[in-house]
Design an enzyme around this catalytic site. Sequence first.
Site, PDB file in Angstrom:
ATOM      1  N   GLN A 154       9.066 -11.357  80.300  1.00 34.01           N
ATOM      2  CA  GLN A 154      10.406 -10.991  80.749  1.00 34.01           C
ATOM      3  C   GLN A 154      11.343 -12.116  80.343  1.00 34.01           C
ATOM      4  OE1 GLN A 154      12.052  -8.381  81.847  1.00 34.01           O
ATOM      5  NE2 GLN A 154      13.872  -9.661  81.841  1.00 34.01           N
ATOM      6  N   GLN A 156      14.975 -12.013  79.890  1.00 37.29           N
ATOM      7  CA  GLN A 156      16.331 -12.104  80.430  1.00 37.29           C
ATOM      8  C   GLN A 156      16.317 -12.888  81.742  1.00 37.29           C
ATOM      9  OE1 GLN A 156      18.369  -8.563  82.032  1.00 37.29           O
ATOM     10  NE2 GLN A 156      19.930  -8.867  80.491  1.00 37.29           N
ATOM     11  N   MET A 285      13.778  -2.881  81.776  1.00 39.08           N
ATOM     12  CA  MET A 285      14.362  -3.881  80.890  1.00 39.08           C
ATOM     13  C   MET A 285      14.507  -3.248  79.516  1.00 39.08           C
ATOM     14  SD  MET A 285      15.654  -6.836  80.516  1.00 39.08           S
ATOM     15  CE  MET A 285      16.430  -7.299  78.973  1.00 39.08           C
ATOM     16  N   HIS A 310      19.726   4.703  82.138  1.00 39.99           N
ATOM     17  CA  HIS A 310      20.380   3.387  82.153  1.00 39.99           C
ATOM     18  C   HIS A 310      19.862   2.515  81.008  1.00 39.99           C
ATOM     19  CE1 HIS A 310      22.363  -0.076  84.177  1.00 39.99           C
ATOM     20  NE2 HIS A 310      21.360  -0.754  83.639  1.00 39.99           N
ATOM     21  N   TYR A 398      27.174  -4.790  87.802  1.00 44.45           N
ATOM     22  CA  TYR A 398      26.804  -3.384  87.603  1.00 44.45           C
ATOM     23  C   TYR A 398      27.865  -2.436  88.165  1.00 44.45           C
ATOM     24  CZ  TYR A 398      21.969  -4.823  86.475  1.00 44.45           C
ATOM     25  OH  TYR A 398      20.857  -5.377  85.891  1.00 44.45           O
TER      26      TYR A 398
END
Length: 618
Positions: A154, A156, A285, A310, A398
Site C-alpha cells: 500500500q 499511498q 485503492m 469510485h 472526499y
Amino acid sequence: MKKQMLLCALIILAFNCAEEKKETSMTPKYVEELHSNAKPNEAVIKHLDLDIVVDFENAIIDGTATYKIENNNASEIVLDTKFLNIISTEADGKPAAFKLGTFDKQLGQALRIPISEETKQIAIHYKTTNKTEALQWLSPQQTADKTHPFLFTQGQAILTRTWIPIQDSPQIRITYNAKVVVPKELMAVMSAENPKEKTADGVYNFKMKQPISPYLIALAVGDLEYKPVSNRTGVYAEKSMVDKAQAEFSDMEKMVVAAENLYGAYDWDQFDVIVLPPSFPFGGMENPRLTFATPTVIAGDKSLTSLIAHELAHSWSGNLVTNATWDDFWLNEGFTVYFEIRIMEALYGKDRANMIALIGRQDLEEEVEGFKDEPDMTKLKLDLSDKNPDDGMNSIAYDKGYLFLRTLEDTVGREKFDAFLKNYFKTNAFSTVTTEGFVEYLNSNLLEPNTITFNVDEWIYQPGIPDNQSIIVSNKFENAEKTLQSFLDTKSVDVSKTKDWTTQEWVHFIRNFPETITTDDLTRLDNAFNFTNSTNSHIAMVWYEQAINHDYHGNSVDQKIEDFLIRVGRRWYVSTLFKAFKKADKVDEALAIYKKSRPNYHSVTAYTIDELLGYDGK
C-alpha cells in the site's frame, strides 16, 4: 523566394504560437514538495526497471531498482527511502558512493547518488526490512483459503519509499517494467499488464506503459485465480472468493461504459479488481489497471459496489489527472466522489445516487465537528507542513470536495459542467495539477465565459461549509426516518415495510437512533432484524457503533464487535468503532481488543489507531 520566405515565417510563427498556447498554468511543473526529499528540477527519474525477489521465509524483498533519468547539469540525484537497506548504487553502470541523510520519522532518509551532467541511468541494489511500512506479510491463517501466505503493498501516500527507493512525490510520473520472482505456487500481480494464470517457475514480468505517480506502484502475491467479467474487466481473488467476487462485480463493464459516456475514453486498457484479505486498510485503492479492494464490499447483493465505481472514477481523477502535492489531495478525491455518484446515478438511478451522497454529507458533518479545534483542517487546500499527508485523507477531501463540485454543477447547469469536466480530464491527461492551477482553469474555462460569480475562494481556502451548498434530499431516507419514528412511538416493528431496503436505507435508519433510545428498544430491533449478526459489513459497523454508544450488550454483541475488529482491518470501520469506545470512556476495553487485533492490521491502520488510543506498544 520572398513568398517562400514569408510562408516559412508564417509557419514558424504559427508553430511557436501553438507551443505557447499549450503552455498554461496547468502544465506540469515541479513545485516545492513538503513530503519528498527529491529535487526533480535538478534531476528526475523517468522510467523504472524493477528486478526483485519476494522472500516469504525472511519477509523481505531483495532486488535492484534501475532508473532512466533526466538531469539539469546536476551533480547528484536525490531519492526517498525509509527503512530500506541500501546495499550499493551505480551511475551509468559504474559504482557510485551514495550517502543517506538524517532520518525523519515522516519522510525517512534522503538517498543521494553522485552523477555527472551526462548521467542517464542509476541503479540501486537494496533490501526491505522488518520495519517496511508499505508491505503486509500475511500468514496462511490470515488469508481466505488459509493455505498459502500472502503479500500486498500500500503506497499511498508516501509509503512507496519504504519498499522501493524512489522519488516519492505525486507530481513525478514514471513508466515502469518489473521482473518479480515469487514461490512457484503463488501468483504475482501489479498495477500494470497482468498475467491471467500462474507461471510454472514463479517468474512474472510486468509493464506499465502509461506514466504514473509513485504511490500507484503496487504489488500483490498470493494463491490467486482470475475470472473475467468482460474482455477488459475481471477479478483476482483466492479460490474460495473468486466466484463471489465475479458475481458481486458483474456490473464492472457497465460502469466503465457509463464512465466513458460521461467523461471520455478509458485510457488504461484494462480495469481489473483484486480482492485482498480483510486486513487491507482501505475500501479500495485505485492502482492503475488493478484496483485493490477489501472483501468487506462483498455483500452478496451488489449494494456496496459504489466503491468499485469510485476506484474506476480514479482512472480519470487521480490516476490520469493527479494532485501535484498532498496539500492538493481534494483534487483527487472530491472529483472522484462526484464522478462515482454520477456513475451510480447512470446505472442505478438518482435515488440511490442521492442516498450515497447523503451518507457522505453526514460523514462530512461529523468530520467538521471532529475538527472544531483545528478548523484549518476543514479547508480543501491544506497546509500539511510537519504532518503526515495521511492526516489529510478524510471526509473533508472526499465529501466537501464533492459538495463543492455538486454546488458548481447546480449553479452552472449539468450540461455545461459535464463539458467542462470532460475537457479538464482531456487537457490535463497524464499530468499533475495544483489547487491554484485548477482555480485558474475553472475561472478561464467555466466561470468567466459564462459570466458566473461563484465563491470559489471561500469553498477552497476557508474552513467549514459555505452557506450556498447544494441541498441533497432523498425520499427513501425520509421514509426510513418515519419508519424509525413509528417504531419509537409504538415499540412495534413492521418487518414488511423494510423488506426491499438497500444498504444505504439501513445505514441511515441505524445512524439516526436518538440519544434517548433505550437498550430495550435496541433489543427489539436486534431481535427483529438480526443486526448483530449482519453479513453486510457497513450495516454491522454502524450497528456496532450504536451498541457501543448506548451500552447495549444483547445477543453477544460484545464478542461480535471484538471478532469484527480482529478480522477486519479497513481503517474507516476500525477507527469508527475505536472512536466510539473512546467517546464512551471505554479506552481500557478498546485497548484490550486492540492488543489482539493490531497484529492483523496494516501499518496505515495501526498508525491511526495508535494515535487515537495513545497506544505505545505496551
